[in-house]
Motif scaffolding. Structure first.
Motif, PDB file in Angstrom:
ATOM      1  N   ALA A  15       0.843  -1.202   0.000  1.00 26.36           N
ATOM      2  CA  ALA A  15       0.000   0.000   0.000  1.00 26.36           C
ATOM      3  C   ALA A  15       0.873   1.245   0.000  1.00 26.36           C
ATOM      4  O   ALA A  15       0.591   2.226  -0.704  1.00 26.36           O
ATOM      5  CB  ALA A  15      -0.925  -0.013   1.216  1.00 26.36           C
ATOM      6  N   SER A  16       1.945   1.213   0.772  1.00 25.13           N
ATOM      7  CA  SER A  16       2.871   2.348   0.834  1.00 25.13           C
ATOM      8  C   SER A  16       3.549   2.595  -0.508  1.00 25.13           C
ATOM      9  O   SER A  16       3.801   3.748  -0.886  1.00 25.13           O
ATOM     10  CB  SER A  16       3.927   2.108   1.914  1.00 25.13           C
ATOM     11  N   LYS A  17       3.846   1.524  -1.230  1.00 29.87           N
ATOM     12  CA  LYS A  17       4.446   1.692  -2.551  1.00 29.87           C
ATOM     13  C   LYS A  17       3.502   2.430  -3.497  1.00 29.87           C
ATOM     14  O   LYS A  17       3.932   3.298  -4.267  1.00 29.87           O
ATOM     15  CB  LYS A  17       4.804   0.325  -3.148  1.00 29.87           C
ATOM     16  N   VAL A  18       2.226   2.074  -3.451  1.00 28.40           N
ATOM     17  CA  VAL A  18       1.245   2.744  -4.304  1.00 28.40           C
ATOM     18  C   VAL A  18       1.169   4.220  -3.946  1.00 28.40           C
ATOM     19  O   VAL A  18       1.181   5.104  -4.815  1.00 28.40           O
ATOM     20  CB  VAL A  18      -0.139   2.085  -4.166  1.00 28.40           C
ATOM     21  N   ILE A  19       1.105   4.496  -2.648  1.00 27.66           N
ATOM     22  CA  ILE A  19       1.020   5.887  -2.183  1.00 27.66           C
ATOM     23  C   ILE A  19       2.279   6.653  -2.576  1.00 27.66           C
ATOM     24  O   ILE A  19       2.211   7.786  -3.076  1.00 27.66           O
ATOM     25  CB  ILE A  19       0.806   5.919  -0.654  1.00 27.66           C
ATOM     26  N   ALA A  20       3.447   6.034  -2.363  1.00 26.75           N
ATOM     27  CA  ALA A  20       4.714   6.701  -2.627  1.00 26.75           C
ATOM     28  C   ALA A  20       4.965   6.942  -4.110  1.00 26.75           C
ATOM     29  O   ALA A  20       5.791   7.786  -4.471  1.00 26.75           O
ATOM     30  CB  ALA A  20       5.866   5.879  -2.041  1.00 26.75           C
ATOM     31  N   SER A  21       4.255   6.223  -4.973  1.00 29.62           N
ATOM     32  CA  SER A  21       4.445   6.433  -6.414  1.00 29.62           C
ATOM     33  C   SER A  21       4.086   7.857  -6.811  1.00 29.62           C
ATOM     34  O   SER A  21       4.589   8.375  -7.816  1.00 29.62           O
ATOM     35  CB  SER A  21       3.592   5.448  -7.219  1.00 29.62           C
ATOM     36  N   GLY A  22       3.211   8.495  -6.033  1.00 32.38           N
ATOM     37  CA  GLY A  22       2.810   9.867  -6.314  1.00 32.38           C
ATOM     38  C   GLY A  22       1.913  10.035  -7.519  1.00 32.38           C
ATOM     39  O   GLY A  22       1.619  11.165  -7.930  1.00 32.38           O
ATOM     40  N   LYS A  23       1.440   8.945  -8.076  1.00 34.81           N
ATOM     41  CA  LYS A  23       0.627   9.020  -9.284  1.00 34.81           C
ATOM     42  C   LYS A  23      -0.824   9.373  -9.008  1.00 34.81           C
ATOM     43  O   LYS A  23      -1.562   9.772  -9.912  1.00 34.81           O
ATOM     44  CB  LYS A  23       0.680   7.681 -10.031  1.00 34.81           C
ATOM     45  N   TYR A  24      -1.236   9.194  -7.745  1.00 29.72           N
ATOM     46  CA  TYR A  24      -2.653   9.331  -7.435  1.00 29.72           C
ATOM     47  C   TYR A  24      -2.852  10.276  -6.251  1.00 29.72           C
ATOM     48  O   TYR A  24      -2.020  10.354  -5.349  1.00 29.72           O
ATOM     49  CB  TYR A  24      -3.256   7.947  -7.136  1.00 29.72           C
ATOM     50  N   GLN A  25      -3.973  10.965  -6.275  1.00 32.95           N
ATOM     51  CA  GLN A  25      -4.345  11.882  -5.199  1.00 32.95           C
ATOM     52  C   GLN A  25      -5.816  11.694  -4.892  1.00 32.95           C
ATOM     53  O   GLN A  25      -6.593  11.304  -5.772  1.00 32.95           O
ATOM     54  CB  GLN A  25      -4.111  13.337  -5.622  1.00 32.95           C
ATOM     55  N   LEU A  26      -6.202  11.984  -3.657  1.00 35.30           N
ATOM     56  CA  LEU A  26      -7.624  11.995  -3.369  1.00 35.30           C
ATOM     57  C   LEU A  26      -8.293  13.060  -4.227  1.00 35.30           C
ATOM     58  O   LEU A  26      -7.852  14.208  -4.246  1.00 35.30           O
ATOM     59  CB  LEU A  26      -7.888  12.286  -1.886  1.00 35.30           C
TER      60      LEU A  26
END
Length: 517
Positions: free
Chosen positions: A252-263
């Motif tokens: 999950a942290s990897k997905v968040i850290a990718s920076g590709k997505y925002q709320l």
């Protein structure tokens, strides 16, 4: 224009798979094998890959009245419809009133058996996609060369792994079709839940470093693979008996850290016809009212929650209201304990139920006005513009960032070494702030389950969440019409998995039925 590229390619692929004659011609056309097709035209791989993506979004590329699944009802057999039927109607938050044989048993969590057509449709859809993707993988690996081959193979392996993920979750067993067993002519042995889990884990971890970090809309990239790993690990204790919450938090942290997505600033945008521009959606299943029509994608969700007797269909971009689905107080009760309080709630998510003319209590699940229809998904753009059409153009957000935040938060509370409770609290409050809900000062596992209910209702995860929390079977947590009673009753533990369809058991003597069916 929205979604034109992927679907034009998908329709090309449909031609490759179609019959060789039509009603006006009796002279056979020349038909190529996939190997011959790719040898002649390596660019055809784009269309064939899109064809595989379409198995999750449509009943068939031939149109809404045809199904990839032999003998299946075209409207009832698409994947998204099956996901909602099996993971939402069986759980606490949503019920269907039609009384259809098969669907009624899901709504009331009673009478499940191996002849239920909705179990068969989902099972058959899974085992349609798995061999099709495997065939293409084998051809690309051993028989033809195309440009960017590793990427295409990785995407096909992801789609196969996604199919197996749902097999693991829904049925817990099945034949393992892979590159080595694909050509086997005898019935394959039954693989256990743990064996299937290990295969999916190994596949996803292997392609994580091979698939592109970015991709076109609607196709898998590295973060999509990582998100599926996070969801697999989140439920690992259910699937294998061994908790993997640290691994779930890591991915999950990897997905968040990718920076590709925002709320997305506007929560509702994730469920509108222009949600292809949402910054939050990690992996969508694409819908389009013109080029990708289906009765089983978000059309099922939008139209199913509408009825002209109490609602204005045009407000939601629909020409038809099927009058089938309503939420129960197990969902909207997470916002308020009565109708008056719900109407004045500040949480923007609480506004996505239709209250007028309906009752807070679901005393009769077959009565349209008992329970509130969900207007979370609509066929209009975020600003209210858009056409009024028979089919929906709203993509289904299979993975989105809010879920990633909540996975991280749950894992932190379950002791993951790669997650912290302060960061978990921050992620939960980002979601609640977006929804105009009160900021929390502390969180618990129950907090996370409730927030998942508020945030992810009708997104195909609720039954899975309740099983993970030990609240789906038994009598410790009751909801309206659980076990077929208005106030709910205990159901047996065998309901944690669905029965293997009778047709599958008859086709493969190596398969065994799940306990209790």
């Amino acid at each position: 224009m929205k979604k034109i590229k992927i679907y034009s390619l998908m329709l090309m692929a449909g031609l490759f798979f179609s019959a060789c004659t039509n009603d006006l011609e009796t002279e056979p056309k020349f038909e190529l094998t996939l190997e011959e097709l790719l040898a002649r035209d390596p660019n055809a791989v784009e269309g064939l890959l899109s064809r595989m993506y379409s198995t999750f979004a449509l009943s068939s590329v031939s149109g809404p009245n045809d199904s990839d699944i032999s003998g299946a009802n075209a409207g009832e057999s698409p994947f998204i419809r099956g996901l909602v039927n099996l993971n939402d109607f069986t759980a606490d938050g949503m019920k269907n009133r039609w009384g259809d044989n098969g669907l009624d048993q899901l709504t009331t969590t009673t009478g499940w058996n191996s002849n239920n057509k909705f179990f068969k449709y989902v099972y058959d859809r899974i085992y349609y996609t798995i061999p099709q993707t495997t065939n293409l993988i084998v051809i690309l690996k051993t028989k033809v060369d195309v440009a960017n081959e590793e990427q295409y193979i990785s995407e096909l392996r992801f789609l196969r792994a996604l199919s197996y993920y749902y097999l693991i979750d829904f049925f817990g067993k099945g034949p393992l079709v892979d590159d080595n067993t694909f050509s086997t002519t005898t019935p394959l042995p039954e693989a256990t839940r743990a064996e299937l889990f290990n295969f999916v884990e190994s596949e996803l971890k292997d392609i994580e470093g091979k698939i592109a970090p970015s991709n076109t809309y609607g196709r898998a990239n590295q973060a999509v693979v990582q998100m599926l790993l996070a969801k697999l690990y989140l439920n690992a204790e259910v699937y294998t008996g061994t908790a993997r919450y640290t691994d779930a938090a890591t991915y999950a942290s990897k997905v968040i850290a990718s920076g590709k997505y925002q709320l997305e600033g506007n929560f509702a945008k994730n469920f509108r016809a222009d949600n292809n521009t949402s910054k939050e959606i990690i992996f969508p299943l694409i819908a389009d009212a013109t080029s990708s029509q289906s009765y089983g994608n978000t059309t099922y969700i939008v139209n199913g929650n509408l009825n002209s007797t109490t609602m204005n269909l045009a407000t939601y971009g629909a020409t038809e209201g099927w009058g089938g689905h309503r939420a129960t107080k197990a969902w909207y009760g997470l916002f308020a304990s009565n109708a008056a309080s719900l109407a004045t709630s500040n949480d923007v998510r609480s506004k996505l139920f239709w209250l007028t003319g309906h009752n807070y209590e679901m005393n009769d699940y077959k009565e349209w006005t008992d329970g509130y229809p969900s207007i979370k998904f609509t066929n209009k753009n975020t600003d209210g513009s858009g056409s009024i059409t028979s089919f929906s153009s709203t993509d289904f957000p299979l993975f989105r960032l809010a879920d990633t935040y909540l996975i991280y938060a749950e894992c932190a509370l379950r002791g993951a070494s790669t997650a912290t409770v302060p960061q978990a609290l921050n992620y939960v409050n980002l979601i609640r702030t977006r929804a105009n809900a009160d900021v929390l000062t502390n969180i618990s596992l129950q907090t996370i389950l409730d927030e998942r209910g508020r945030e992810l209702g009708l997104e195909g995860v609720r039954r899975q969440d309740l099983i993970r929390y030990g609240k789906f079977t038994g009598g410790s947590y009751l909801w309206p019409w659980k076990g077929g009673l208005v106030n709910g009753t205990s159901i047996s533990d065998n309901y944690k998995v669905f029965p293997v369809p009778m047709s599958a058991l008859q086709a493969n003597p190596n398969l065994t039925q799940n306990t209790g069916y």
